[in-house]
Design an enzyme around this catalytic site. Structure first.
Site, PDB file in Angstrom:
ATOM      1  N   LYS A  22     -24.429  11.641  -3.147  1.00  0.00           N
ATOM      2  CA  LYS A  22     -23.292  11.142  -3.943  1.00  0.00           C
ATOM      3  C   LYS A  22     -23.546  11.345  -5.435  1.00  0.00           C
ATOM      4  O   LYS A  22     -22.683  11.842  -6.156  1.00  0.00           O
ATOM      5  CB  LYS A  22     -23.095   9.649  -3.656  1.00  0.00           C
ATOM      6  CG  LYS A  22     -22.178   8.957  -4.640  1.00  0.00           C
ATOM      7  CD  LYS A  22     -22.004   7.494  -4.334  1.00  0.00           C
ATOM      8  CE  LYS A  22     -23.002   6.574  -4.979  1.00  0.00           C
ATOM      9  NZ  LYS A  22     -22.800   6.339  -6.429  1.00  0.00           N
ATOM     10  N   ASN A  23     -24.727  10.964  -5.889  1.00  0.00           N
ATOM     11  CA  ASN A  23     -24.987  10.999  -7.332  1.00  0.00           C
ATOM     12  C   ASN A  23     -25.150  12.417  -7.879  1.00  0.00           C
ATOM     13  O   ASN A  23     -25.125  12.618  -9.092  1.00  0.00           O
ATOM     14  CB  ASN A  23     -26.216  10.159  -7.686  1.00  0.00           C
ATOM     15  CG  ASN A  23     -25.906   8.674  -7.608  1.00  0.00           C
ATOM     16  OD1 ASN A  23     -24.770   8.281  -7.375  1.00  0.00           O
ATOM     17  ND2 ASN A  23     -26.932   7.856  -7.793  1.00  0.00           N
ATOM     18  N   CYS A 124     -20.467  -0.720 -10.166  1.00  0.00           N
ATOM     19  CA  CYS A 124     -21.301  -1.792  -9.622  1.00  0.00           C
ATOM     20  C   CYS A 124     -21.617  -2.830 -10.683  1.00  0.00           C
ATOM     21  O   CYS A 124     -21.898  -2.493 -11.833  1.00  0.00           O
ATOM     22  CB  CYS A 124     -22.621  -1.219  -9.128  1.00  0.00           C
ATOM     23  SG  CYS A 124     -22.562  -0.525  -7.487  1.00  0.00           S
ATOM     24  N   ARG A 129     -23.616  -2.452 -18.435  1.00  0.00           N
ATOM     25  CA  ARG A 129     -23.953  -1.019 -18.439  1.00  0.00           C
ATOM     26  C   ARG A 129     -23.132  -0.308 -19.502  1.00  0.00           C
ATOM     27  O   ARG A 129     -22.082   0.249 -19.229  1.00  0.00           O
ATOM     28  CB  ARG A 129     -23.713  -0.412 -17.054  1.00  0.00           C
ATOM     29  CG  ARG A 129     -24.586  -1.040 -16.005  1.00  0.00           C
ATOM     30  CD  ARG A 129     -24.240  -0.557 -14.624  1.00  0.00           C
ATOM     31  NE  ARG A 129     -24.744   0.757 -14.302  1.00  0.00           N
ATOM     32  CZ  ARG A 129     -24.530   1.355 -13.138  1.00  0.00           C
ATOM     33  NH1 ARG A 129     -23.798   0.764 -12.209  1.00  0.00           N
ATOM     34  NH2 ARG A 129     -25.019   2.550 -12.891  1.00  0.00           N
ATOM     35  N   ASP A 313     -32.426   2.588  -7.483  1.00  0.00           N
ATOM     36  CA  ASP A 313     -31.482   2.603  -6.361  1.00  0.00           C
ATOM     37  C   ASP A 313     -32.153   2.315  -5.013  1.00  0.00           C
ATOM     38  O   ASP A 313     -31.466   2.203  -3.995  1.00  0.00           O
ATOM     39  CB  ASP A 313     -30.747   3.949  -6.294  1.00  0.00           C
ATOM     40  CG  ASP A 313     -29.667   4.056  -7.360  1.00  0.00           C
ATOM     41  OD1 ASP A 313     -29.355   3.043  -8.011  1.00  0.00           O
ATOM     42  OD2 ASP A 313     -29.124   5.170  -7.541  1.00  0.00           O
ATOM     43  N   ARG A 405     -18.945   3.136  -0.350  1.00  0.00           N
ATOM     44  CA  ARG A 405     -19.018   3.924  -1.579  1.00  0.00           C
ATOM     45  C   ARG A 405     -20.191   4.902  -1.531  1.00  0.00           C
ATOM     46  O   ARG A 405     -20.173   5.916  -2.249  1.00  0.00           O
ATOM     47  CB  ARG A 405     -19.190   3.013  -2.800  1.00  0.00           C
ATOM     48  CG  ARG A 405     -17.952   2.246  -3.179  1.00  0.00           C
ATOM     49  CD  ARG A 405     -18.147   1.591  -4.536  1.00  0.00           C
ATOM     50  NE  ARG A 405     -18.692   2.528  -5.479  1.00  0.00           N
ATOM     51  CZ  ARG A 405     -19.504   2.201  -6.482  1.00  0.00           C
ATOM     52  NH1 ARG A 405     -19.839   0.953  -6.689  1.00  0.00           N
ATOM     53  NH2 ARG A 405     -19.963   3.121  -7.294  1.00  0.00           N
TER      54      ARG A 405
END
Ligand code: UD1
Length: 426
Positions: A22-23, A124, A129, A313, A405
């Site tokens: 995903k990232n 999230c 952030r 993560d 997600r």
């Protein structure tokens, strides 16, 4: 709404095919804004975040088309992103609030159109952030930045100019944003203290395949020689190291034996080292990694750090592992200031955890007990699911949309290796 119902106590054994990351996929999709030619990405995971970003790109002017049809629903899919023209340089709050990574459209839009208006992001809730590093880096390339009513407006009427960017600390997203922007700037850009995450190297390789001139990917200094135009490309998204790490923890916690097909050990050394420190056996095979248990799980210590350190993560998932280890573990979160929201929920399952500042001391317990728990963010949700795999009884993880997600075909993959996991409407 849906929840995940897990009946604990099953030993996991078999093969799980690791999806595209995903990232990595999210920034790769944004490269399509840098060219008027099609960008085709293979091995894209089917995830809510990918749909959210597709919607945003579509709003901006990208046509998203599915390439071919595949029979198996566990194989990642290929999409073409084609942006012959930018229709709208605005990224509205309604889409951006769903996902922080939407900020990645900012750099490419200013680089191509000389203008972008992007809502301040959501995502999230793992701490405050900010996006100050993204904005300062764009300013170093000559963009003018204004913040108005929750929106960032970046303008560079004559185009961006190469410059020197030195990040005060490592940011994955800011490195990606500026790397994309610099490809079309006039002149050369150097990015110092750049993130070294494998996803950055993946992005740089994709951009270079589009005609960009980037050197130093994977090191802390990137050099980008701006080019007039980028062309289209076909690129395959790297495997998801966080997904692989999560199932590796599941294998160890359930005293199982799981082959993580397609996982790349070069992307996961710190995680594999910790699995071994916790008593797991890690075997690198030709096309993936096998993780199996070897007697009891032992306590371990981790401090989250930018790559190649231990990834933030994976912190929550390893806390679930620590919860059932023999002895105590100390887990320090050094990247985000509010990333222990899984602690009270793990405690509801019987874990013994004390948090002092940014460190959690986890004293392993003999067994966890099932309970209804509430997911708070993506990786925290996975830690609760992992705990549920070994808890006595039926654990329900509410707010399943967090897991959707980031984990493709979650319950199918778990079931494939013998877990008793159901998706249930609430
Ligand atoms: C990315 C990952 C996320 C991962 C994180 C750290 C994606 C889509 N997400 O998020 O899963 O947890 O890297 O590995 O790839 N910061 C600032 N100012 C900024 C930018 C960041 O202060 O302008 C801070 C953040 O609050 C955080 C730290 O820097 O404390 C690192 O964040 P960053 O690396 O930017 O994370 P993301 O790119 O958002």
């Amino acid at each position: 709404m849906e929840k995940l119902v897990i009946t604990g106590g099953k030993r996991l054994s078999g093969t799980i095919r690791i999806s595209g990351a995903k990232n990595a996929a999210l920034p790769l999709m944004c490269t399509a804004l840098l060219t008027d030619k099609p960008v085709t990405l293979h091995n894209l995971p089917r995830l809510a975040d990918i749909t959210t970003l597709s919607d945003l790109l579509n709003h901006i002017g990208t046509t998203v088309t599915i390439v071919g049809r595949r029979k198996s629903n566990v194989v990642g899919r290929s999409l073409t992103f084609d942006t012959p023209e930018i229709h709208d340089t605005d990224a509205p709050y309604d889409i951006v609030r769903k996902m922080r990574a939407s900020i990645l459209v900012l750099g490419p839009l200013v680089a191509r159109e000389g203008e972008a208006v992007v809502s301040l992001p959501g995502g999230c809730a793992i701490g405050n952030r900010p996006i100050d590093l993204h904005l300062k880096a764009l300013e170093a390339l000559g963009a003018k930045i204004e913040i108005q009513e929750g929106y960032v407006k970046a303008t560079a009427p004559g185009g961006l100019k190469g410059g020197n960017v030195r990040f005060p600390f490592v940011s994955v997203g800011a490195t990606e944003n500026i790397l994309m922007a610099a490809t079309l700037a006039h002149g050369t850009t150097t990015i110092e203290n750049a993130a070294r995450e494998p996803e950055i190297a993946d992005l740089a390789a994709c951009l270079n395949s589009m005609g960009a001139k980037i050197t130093g990917a994977g090191t802390e200094t990137l050099t980008v020689e701006g080019v007039e135009k980028l062309h289209g490309t076909e690129y395959t998204v790297m495997p998801d190291r966080v997904e692989a790490g999560s199932y590796a923890v599941a294998a160890l916690m359930t005293r199982g034996d799981v082959f993580l097909e397609n996982a790349n050990p070069d992307h996961m050394q710190a995680v594999l080292d910790t699995l071994q420190e916790a008593g797991g056996i890690v075997e690198i095979e030709e096309n993936g990694i096998r993780v199996k248990a070897n007697g009891h799980v032992k306590g371990f210590n981790i401090v989250t750090q930018p790559f190649p350190g231990f990834p933030t993560d994976m912190q929550a998932q390893f806390m679930a592992l620590a919860a059932i280890a023999d002895g105590a573990s100390v887990i320090t979160e050094a990247i985000f200031e509010n990333r222990f929201m899984h602690v009270p929920e793990l405690t509801r399952l019987g874990a013994d955890i004390t948090v002092t500042g940014s460190s959690a001391t986890v004293r392993g317990v003999k067994s966890l007990r099932a309970a209804p728990v509430m997911a708070t963010d993506l990786r925290a949700s996975m830690s609760l699911a992992l705990a549920g795999l070994v808890a006595e009884g039926e654990t329900s993880v509410n707010r399943l949309y967090h897991l959707d997600r980031g984990y493709e075909h979650l319950e199918e993959k778990f079931r494939q290796v013998g877990a008793a996991v159901e998706r249930v409407a609430t």
